[in-house]
Write an enzyme that holds these catalytic residues in place. Structure first.
Site, PDB file in Angstrom:
ATOM      1  N   GLU A 271      42.242  51.592  40.634  1.00  0.00           N
ATOM      2  CA  GLU A 271      41.281  50.789  41.371  1.00  0.00           C
ATOM      3  C   GLU A 271      40.149  51.727  41.792  1.00  0.00           C
ATOM      4  O   GLU A 271      40.088  52.855  41.330  1.00  0.00           O
ATOM      5  CB  GLU A 271      41.960  50.111  42.568  1.00  0.00           C
ATOM      6  CG  GLU A 271      43.062  49.167  42.093  1.00  0.00           C
ATOM      7  CD  GLU A 271      43.727  48.387  43.211  1.00  0.00           C
ATOM      8  OE1 GLU A 271      43.110  48.210  44.261  1.00  0.00           O
ATOM      9  OE2 GLU A 271      44.877  47.975  43.019  1.00  0.00           O
TER      10      GLU A 271
ATOM     11  N   ARG B 157      48.604  37.027  40.563  1.00  0.00           N
ATOM     12  CA  ARG B 157      49.067  38.364  40.943  1.00  0.00           C
ATOM     13  C   ARG B 157      50.090  38.279  42.054  1.00  0.00           C
ATOM     14  O   ARG B 157      49.957  37.450  42.963  1.00  0.00           O
ATOM     15  CB  ARG B 157      47.914  39.241  41.473  1.00  0.00           C
ATOM     16  CG  ARG B 157      46.648  39.107  40.731  1.00  0.00           C
ATOM     17  CD  ARG B 157      46.479  40.198  39.684  1.00  0.00           C
ATOM     18  NE  ARG B 157      45.542  39.756  38.667  1.00  0.00           N
ATOM     19  CZ  ARG B 157      44.254  39.566  38.876  1.00  0.00           C
ATOM     20  NH1 ARG B 157      43.730  39.782  40.057  1.00  0.00           N
ATOM     21  NH2 ARG B 157      43.475  39.161  37.907  1.00  0.00           N
TER      22      ARG B 157
END
Length: 290
Positions: free
Chosen positions: A3, A280
């Site tokens: 990320e 998710r």
DNA sequence: TAGCGACACCGGTCGC
DNA sequence: TGCGACCGGTGTCGC
């Protein structure tokens, strides 16, 4: 899963090692070439592998930077400038070595998909186990419109106002807040791990509708996102599965995570719950997050 | 025409 | 021990 903090770590490590250097040769793996022959856009997007190799040859790396989860290579060749945009996907990793044998972990060594020989004799290597990574060689950023849609960097001054404004739009106000903060058009670089952490720190339930959160709580949440992201950068990123820095080292942020992947809430010891939001897994504490 | 949902891309890992 | 299901960031396609 890289990320923003992981990508930032890669850029900081890579930049001093490649800026100013030239690419003598670029070679893509046979896997990539074969996939393209089958009509798939494997790793190299919108360009034939042979074209990519030819165009990359002779490029000088002027500057390396990060935008959201993308790595931007500012390149120059024959007084013409180019932008090579790289995304690490799920499992992409960069290495700078003299020889590929120096990559110690077999699973990375076995999935080398791009090699760039540098003017200094070093090899700049991109390894990607699942091949979700991507390379786009552009003239300018506007040749790939999704890049223009990205939200400002979370550390930019206008990012908070941008976030608050987006939350109020019809498109977002009825969506779960977790889905909204993970949308790159609302906040840049916040993926599942950091979204889960920020929601826990701010005490916000991941499924709460964006339009049903007070302005004050949204500001708190935004601050929490900035804090977990900067903590992630300081710690060298989270190593949940396959993230490595350019020396093949794992990051340390996973030890600071309080909710992602946890079974018990570190605040109140309640059992955590998980639900699927926007496809998710989302872990949260049913007592601490509302 | 815009917007949204479904799907494709992969291989390591986990559970049966 | 072996095999099938699952997971996920982003772009694209089709409705």
């Amino acid at each position: 899963m890289p990320e923003l903090p992981e990508v930032e770590g890669v850029v900081r490590a890579l930049a001093p090692n490649i800026e100013g250097k030239s690419i003598l040769e670029a070679t893509l793996s046979e896997t990539v070439c074969e996939a393209h022959r089958q009509g798939k856009q494997c790793i190299v997007k919108n360009m034939e592998p042979a074209d990519f190799e030819r165009k990359m040859r002779g490029m000088t790396v002027k500057k390396l930077s990060r935008r959201a989860k993308y790595i931007f290579f500012d390149l120059e060749k024959n007084n013409e400038t180019f932008l090579m945009v790289n995304h690490l996907g799920m499992t992409g990793a960069w290495f700078i070595v003299q020889h590929e044998n120096e990559i110690l972990e077999e699973k990375f060594r076995n999935h080398i998909h791009a090699k760039f020989s540098l003017s200094t004799g070093e090899l700049l290597i991109f390894s990607d186990i699942r091949r979700f990574g991507e390379f786009r060689l552009l003239g300018t950023i506007d040749e790939h419109p999704p890049l223009l849609q990205m939200a400002p960097e979370p550390f930019d001054d206008q990012a908070l106002d941008y976030f608050l404004e987006k939350c109020g739009l019809p498109k977002y106000k009825n969506k779960p807040i977790k889905e909204v903060i993970m949308d790159g058009q609302v906040i840049s670089g916040c993926g599942n791990i950091y979204a889960t952490e920020a929601l826990f720190r701010a005490g916000v339930h991941p499924a709460r509708k964006a339009g049903r959160i007070s302005k004050k709580r949204k500001i708190d949440l935004f601050e929490a996102i900035k804090n977990v992201l900067s903590e992630g950068i300081e710690m060298g990123g989270s190593t949940i599965s396959d993230y490595r820095n350019i020396n093949g080292e794992a990051g340390g942020m996973q030890h600071r995570l309080k909710m992602y992947g946890k079974k018990v809430c570190p605040n109140c010891s309640a059992k955590t719950k998980s639900m699927i939001i926007a496809g998710r897994t989302s872990v949260y504490c049913p007592k601490c997050q509302h």
